[in-house]
Each structure stands twice: as C-alpha cells, then as structure tokens.
Write a protein that holds these residues in place. Structure first.
Motif, PDB file in Angstrom:
ATOM      1  N   VAL A  88      46.486  67.898  28.082  1.00  0.00           N
ATOM      2  CA  VAL A  88      47.905  67.977  27.735  1.00  0.00           C
ATOM      3  C   VAL A  88      48.422  66.574  27.442  1.00  0.00           C
ATOM      4  O   VAL A  88      48.182  65.632  28.194  1.00  0.00           O
ATOM      5  CB  VAL A  88      48.739  68.653  28.854  1.00  0.00           C
ATOM      6  N   LEU A  89      49.128  66.442  26.327  1.00  0.00           N
ATOM      7  CA  LEU A  89      49.636  65.151  25.869  1.00  0.00           C
ATOM      8  C   LEU A  89      51.091  65.311  25.436  1.00  0.00           C
ATOM      9  O   LEU A  89      51.465  66.341  24.879  1.00  0.00           O
ATOM     10  CB  LEU A  89      48.808  64.631  24.687  1.00  0.00           C
ATOM     11  N   GLY A  90      51.901  64.297  25.690  1.00  0.00           N
ATOM     12  CA  GLY A  90      53.287  64.386  25.266  1.00  0.00           C
ATOM     13  C   GLY A  90      54.134  63.297  25.882  1.00  0.00           C
ATOM     14  O   GLY A  90      53.650  62.430  26.612  1.00  0.00           O
ATOM     15  N   LYS A  91      55.429  63.348  25.578  1.00  0.00           N
ATOM     16  CA  LYS A  91      56.362  62.339  26.067  1.00  0.00           C
ATOM     17  C   LYS A  91      56.825  62.661  27.485  1.00  0.00           C
ATOM     18  O   LYS A  91      56.575  63.748  28.014  1.00  0.00           O
ATOM     19  CB  LYS A  91      57.556  62.244  25.121  1.00  0.00           C
ATOM     20  N   THR A  92      57.535  61.724  28.077  1.00  0.00           N
ATOM     21  CA  THR A  92      58.080  61.889  29.425  1.00  0.00           C
ATOM     22  C   THR A  92      59.033  63.075  29.498  1.00  0.00           C
ATOM     23  O   THR A  92      59.847  63.278  28.594  1.00  0.00           O
ATOM     24  CB  THR A  92      58.820  60.600  29.842  1.00  0.00           C
ATOM     25  N   GLN A  93      58.892  63.859  30.579  1.00  0.00           N
ATOM     26  CA  GLN A  93      59.768  64.985  30.885  1.00  0.00           C
ATOM     27  C   GLN A  93      59.707  66.117  29.859  1.00  0.00           C
ATOM     28  O   GLN A  93      60.650  66.889  29.711  1.00  0.00           O
ATOM     29  CB  GLN A  93      61.216  64.510  31.060  1.00  0.00           C
ATOM     30  N   THR A  94      58.579  66.225  29.167  1.00  0.00           N
ATOM     31  CA  THR A  94      58.397  67.392  28.295  1.00  0.00           C
ATOM     32  C   THR A  94      57.858  68.580  29.071  1.00  0.00           C
ATOM     33  O   THR A  94      57.916  69.713  28.593  1.00  0.00           O
ATOM     34  CB  THR A  94      57.428  67.075  27.131  1.00  0.00           C
ATOM     35  N   GLY A  95      57.319  68.317  30.272  1.00  0.00           N
ATOM     36  CA  GLY A  95      56.776  69.397  31.084  1.00  0.00           C
ATOM     37  C   GLY A  95      55.276  69.523  31.000  1.00  0.00           C
ATOM     38  O   GLY A  95      54.724  70.615  31.196  1.00  0.00           O
ATOM     39  N   LYS A  96      54.579  68.411  30.725  1.00  0.00           N
ATOM     40  CA  LYS A  96      53.117  68.441  30.621  1.00  0.00           C
ATOM     41  C   LYS A  96      52.469  68.914  31.913  1.00  0.00           C
ATOM     42  O   LYS A  96      51.609  69.804  31.908  1.00  0.00           O
ATOM     43  CB  LYS A  96      52.552  67.058  30.286  1.00  0.00           C
ATOM     44  N   SER A  97      52.841  68.286  33.027  1.00  0.00           N
ATOM     45  CA  SER A  97      52.210  68.608  34.310  1.00  0.00           C
ATOM     46  C   SER A  97      52.535  70.040  34.735  1.00  0.00           C
ATOM     47  O   SER A  97      51.673  70.761  35.248  1.00  0.00           O
ATOM     48  CB  SER A  97      52.655  67.618  35.383  1.00  0.00           C
ATOM     49  N   ALA A  98      53.785  70.459  34.518  1.00  0.00           N
ATOM     50  CA  ALA A  98      54.169  71.837  34.847  1.00  0.00           C
ATOM     51  C   ALA A  98      53.389  72.832  33.997  1.00  0.00           C
ATOM     52  O   ALA A  98      52.958  73.887  34.484  1.00  0.00           O
ATOM     53  CB  ALA A  98      55.676  72.025  34.632  1.00  0.00           C
ATOM     54  N   ALA A  99      53.183  72.492  32.725  1.00  0.00           N
ATOM     55  CA  ALA A  99      52.401  73.365  31.847  1.00  0.00           C
ATOM     56  C   ALA A  99      50.957  73.457  32.335  1.00  0.00           C
ATOM     57  O   ALA A  99      50.358  74.537  32.348  1.00  0.00           O
ATOM     58  CB  ALA A  99      52.447  72.840  30.413  1.00  0.00           C
ATOM     59  N   GLY A 100      50.406  72.307  32.738  1.00  0.00           N
ATOM     60  CA  GLY A 100      49.046  72.315  33.278  1.00  0.00           C
ATOM     61  C   GLY A 100      48.931  73.197  34.500  1.00  0.00           C
ATOM     62  O   GLY A 100      47.968  73.962  34.643  1.00  0.00           O
ATOM     63  N   ASN A 101      49.915  73.115  35.380  1.00  0.00           N
ATOM     64  CA  ASN A 101      49.916  73.974  36.577  1.00  0.00           C
ATOM     65  C   ASN A 101      49.982  75.443  36.198  1.00  0.00           C
ATOM     66  O   ASN A 101      49.331  76.294  36.818  1.00  0.00           O
ATOM     67  CB  ASN A 101      51.094  73.607  37.480  1.00  0.00           C
ATOM     68  N   SER A 102      50.790  75.769  35.185  1.00  0.00           N
ATOM     69  CA  SER A 102      50.909  77.155  34.752  1.00  0.00           C
ATOM     70  C   SER A 102      49.586  77.682  34.218  1.00  0.00           C
ATOM     71  O   SER A 102      49.185  78.818  34.504  1.00  0.00           O
ATOM     72  CB  SER A 102      51.990  77.279  33.667  1.00  0.00           C
ATOM     73  N   LEU A 103      48.890  76.864  33.443  1.00  0.00           N
ATOM     74  CA  LEU A 103      47.605  77.281  32.882  1.00  0.00           C
ATOM     75  C   LEU A 103      46.560  77.469  33.972  1.00  0.00           C
ATOM     76  O   LEU A 103      45.711  78.365  33.888  1.00  0.00           O
ATOM     77  CB  LEU A 103      47.118  76.252  31.866  1.00  0.00           C
ATOM     78  N   LEU A 104      46.616  76.624  34.998  1.00  0.00           N
ATOM     79  CA  LEU A 104      45.636  76.693  36.085  1.00  0.00           C
ATOM     80  C   LEU A 104      45.996  77.745  37.126  1.00  0.00           C
ATOM     81  O   LEU A 104      45.137  78.187  37.889  1.00  0.00           O
ATOM     82  CB  LEU A 104      45.527  75.329  36.772  1.00  0.00           C
TER      83      LEU A 104
END
Length: 220
Positions: A13-29
């Motif tokens: 996952v790649l993107g700018k600050t506060q786009t929700g990268k980490s939250a998206a990763g958690n959702s996928l996992l």
C-alpha cells in the motif's frame, strides 16, 4: 504459493499521509497489525509486513477449494511529514526486495481518499514513486484503493455517480491502470462479507494479469 491447496497474494500500500493506507491494510488482513489513527503528522515511520490467516471460500483452482493468504506491506507516506522522499523511497525499495524478492509482488495499491477531490499534479509524486519502484510495466501491477468511501456514500454518492462527477485527474489515473479500482469503507473493522468482496476484486485483478508478479529474483 505454498502448495496446490493454498495461494498467497502479495500487496503493497502506497499513498500520502492520512489517506488510510494502514487502515486499508488492516481491512485486507482482517486484523489490526498496523497502527492507524488520526494525527496531524505522518503515523507510519517504517515499512512493516502483515499476514492474514488462511481464508476459505474465495478461490477454487482445478475444481478444488484453495485457501487464500494475503500479505500486505505497509509503508510510510510519500511525502512524509518527518522523513525525506529519498529515505522513504529507499526504505520501500529495500522492504519490497526483502519481503517479496523471492515470491514477487502481485499488486501495488495506490491509496486515495474518496471524500477529497484529486486535483491536477496532486497524485504525481506517489505515481512517480510507483514508477520508480515497479518500472515501465507499473500500470499493469497497480490498482487504486479509494478509502473513506463511507463518507462519499453518506454524501449521497453511489460508486457510479461518484465516478460520473470525479475530476478528470482521477478519471485519467483510473484509465491508465485499466480501471483497476476498489472503493473501501474506513470503519475500524469491515464485516467479513465486505472484506471478501474486496479480496475477490483483488483476486480478479491478479487473475486478469495471469498471476504474474514483479520484483521477483532468484536466490542464486
């Protein structure tokens, strides 16, 4: 791929600050491997790998059910509030080689916020990073993840009306990656059915790509 009854897809996952990268990763996992919170500065300081449990009911190969495992590489934002672009780029490149050098990378997920318009030149820096990391065929191995889709829905936008009203910048980006995009709610934990829908779309993207991978190299 571990065996004939199991398949692993590798994602970054790649993107700018506060786009929700980490939250998206958690959702996928289906986990909370990555720290995710509202902050006036970048939250993720370094790359980290998360792994899902065996997921059943999504994939059949050769007439038999195949278990799916998902591996997600979370990355610092680019640009980052405390790290230079060069540092982030080099750290991500090293992490990709370390974690996916043997099996390869299936997809890079460019994370954008659905509740904010994408303006000209705004996505250029992250897209440039993806180009540098993945090379000339980056478009074949990149999908756009539109987070905070629940806020867009609350504002009265379906996926169809959202795209109809989207900026030409976003539409051009989606076209360049062959319309590989997914809308994702940013609730703390999406329900299993919603997660499965997202994973099926990712599997469909990789299947259309003939399960090809990037960044794979021999141990020799």
């Amino acid at each position: 791929m571990a065996d004939s009854n199991e398949m692993t897809i590798n994602l970054v996952v790649l993107g700018k600050t506060q786009t929700g990268k980490s939250a998206a990763g958690n959702s996928l996992l289906g986990s909370s491997d990555f720290e995710s919170r509202l902050s006036p500065s970048s939250v993720t300081p370094c790359c980290s790998l998360g792994r899902s449990c065996r997921i059943l009911g999504l994939l059949r190969r050769n007439g038999c059910e195949t278990a799916l495992r998902v591996r997600v590489l979370d990355t610092p934002s680019y640009p980052h509030s405390a790290l230079s672009k060069e540092h982030v780029r080099d750290a991500v490149r090293a992490a990709l080689a370390h974690h996916f050098g043997e099996e390869g990378l299936h997809l890079a997920l460019l994370v954008l916020r659905a509740d904010l318009p994408l303006c000209p030149d705004e996505s250029d820096e992250t897209v440039q990073l993806i180009q540098e990391l993945l090379g000339p065929t980056w478009k074949d191995f990149t999908a756009v993840l539109l987070t905070h889709a629940d806020k867009a829905e609350e504002a009265g936008y379906s996926e169809e009306t959202y795209l109809h009203n989207a900026s030409s910048t976003l539409l051009s980006l989606l076209s360049s990656v062959q319309h590989k995009y997914i809308f994702l709610d940013n609730h703390n934990s999406i329900i299993k059915e919603e997660r499965n829908i997202v994973l099926r779309k990712l599997l469909n993207f990789t299947q259309k790509n003939n399960y090809q991978v990037l960044l794979k190299h021999s141990k020799e």
